[in-house]
Design an enzyme around this catalytic site. Sequence first.
Site, PDB file in Angstrom:
ATOM      1  N   GLU A 117      34.450  57.686  37.726  1.00 24.85           N
ATOM      2  CA  GLU A 117      35.114  56.520  38.329  1.00 24.85           C
ATOM      3  C   GLU A 117      36.623  56.725  38.477  1.00 24.85           C
ATOM      4  OE1 GLU A 117      33.135  54.596  39.578  1.00 24.85           O
ATOM      5  OE2 GLU A 117      31.383  54.316  38.285  1.00 24.85           O
ATOM      6  N   HIS A 141      36.996  50.196  32.003  1.00 22.65           N
ATOM      7  CA  HIS A 141      35.698  49.833  32.565  1.00 22.65           C
ATOM      8  C   HIS A 141      34.656  49.867  31.453  1.00 22.65           C
ATOM      9  CE1 HIS A 141      32.149  49.644  34.991  1.00 22.65           C
ATOM     10  NE2 HIS A 141      31.789  50.873  34.692  1.00 22.65           N
ATOM     11  N   HIS A 143      30.574  47.965  30.051  1.00 24.20           N
ATOM     12  CA  HIS A 143      29.309  47.356  30.450  1.00 24.20           C
ATOM     13  C   HIS A 143      28.902  46.244  29.473  1.00 24.20           C
ATOM     14  CE1 HIS A 143      27.972  51.491  32.401  1.00 24.20           C
ATOM     15  NE2 HIS A 143      28.969  50.921  33.050  1.00 24.20           N
ATOM     16  N   GLU A 171      40.642  29.079  25.849  1.00 23.07           N
ATOM     17  CA  GLU A 171      41.771  30.006  26.002  1.00 23.07           C
ATOM     18  C   GLU A 171      41.781  30.712  27.369  1.00 23.07           C
ATOM     19  OE1 GLU A 171      39.668  33.668  23.566  1.00 23.07           O
ATOM     20  OE2 GLU A 171      41.821  33.471  23.467  1.00 23.07           O
ATOM     21  N   HIS A 212      26.497  45.574  36.982  1.00 22.46           N
ATOM     22  CA  HIS A 212      26.998  46.843  36.431  1.00 22.46           C
ATOM     23  C   HIS A 212      27.978  46.634  35.263  1.00 22.46           C
ATOM     24  CE1 HIS A 212      28.717  51.111  37.347  1.00 22.46           C
ATOM     25  NE2 HIS A 212      29.027  50.729  36.133  1.00 22.46           N
TER      26      HIS A 212
HETATM   27  O1  2HA Z   1      28.878  56.219  33.083  1.00 18.81           O
HETATM   28  O2  2HA Z   1      30.226  53.549  33.509  1.00 18.81           O
HETATM   29  O3  2HA Z   1      30.327  53.461  36.120  1.00 18.81           O
HETATM   30  C1  2HA Z   1      30.160  55.847  33.352  1.00 18.81           C
HETATM   31  C2  2HA Z   1      30.131  54.587  34.088  1.00 18.81           C
HETATM   32  C3  2HA Z   1      29.983  54.654  35.535  1.00 18.81           C
HETATM   33 ZN    ZN Z   2      29.943  51.782  34.642  1.00 19.97          ZN
END
Ligand code: 2HA
Ligand code: ZN
Length: 274
Positions: A117, A141, A143, A171, A212
């Site tokens: 990414e 980033h 998940h 908040e 995602h």
């Molecule tokens: O595996 O999160 O978006 C890495 C990630 C891809």
């Molecule tokens: Zn990801």
Amino acid sequence: MTDISNTSAVRGFARMCNDGWLQGWHERNGGNLSYRMTEADIRDCGAAFTYDRPWTPMGVADGSLGGSHFLVTGSGKYMRNVSEDPEGNLGILEISPAGDAYRIVWGLRDGAKPTSEFDSHYLCHVVRAAATEGMTRVMYHAHPANIVALTFVLPLTASAFSKALWQSETECPMVFPSGVGVVEWMVPGGPEIAEATRQAMARYDAVVWAHHGLFTSGPDFDSAFGLMHTIEKAAQIRVLALAAGQGRLRQVIPDEGLKQVAETYGRKLNESLL
Ligand code: 2HA
Ligand code: ZN
């Protein structure tokens, strides 16, 4: 020999990777992190840089952060391993002057590559740096399960997500008064999702990727991590409330209250999302 693993930049970076792992946001090799280094960081680390690896073209180009150095997680690397072995799981990239290529000057041992990414990270750094007078340095980033769960039940708009999250925890209007952007489902890891994320990040410091995960940004590790944590906590509360009420909420924080919270803490709520 400079021990880069012991510099404040790498220690802070590795700690954040581990914190996200402990939260359950990084199954397998999920998630990635990048940090635009300061002049002081580069002075701390520079003696250990090497310049024998080739320039690699990026799928995107923007010269405004040309010449910057980024600390990044590696492609296919597991967040849970970063603090054990920074040099194997992280790297430092130098960006070409035109902002269209990188070369690895430290880490990513044994032919490892930066996160898949990185195109998204780089363009997000470009727009957040521009939006914050250069203050933004961290792009994260992850998940987290509850914010992803909401992408199955809410309309995929900045307005629907921002309002639902603001209403769910007092908040929130103070922590992210600009709201959160939303990018519809796309195949990850390439220039198309990078461009869509760049457009959203120009307006918001956090962007949801449907089905995602979530991107957050900030001037330092604490603020980018804290933004991820706050959004995910609000999403969890929303999911619990929707489940307990079988989809019906009896009451929420009123719009006027959302504005008052932001105002009380010296922030300006993005009222166009209400
Ligand atoms: O595996 O999160 O978006 C890495 C990630 C891809
Ligand atoms: Zn990801």
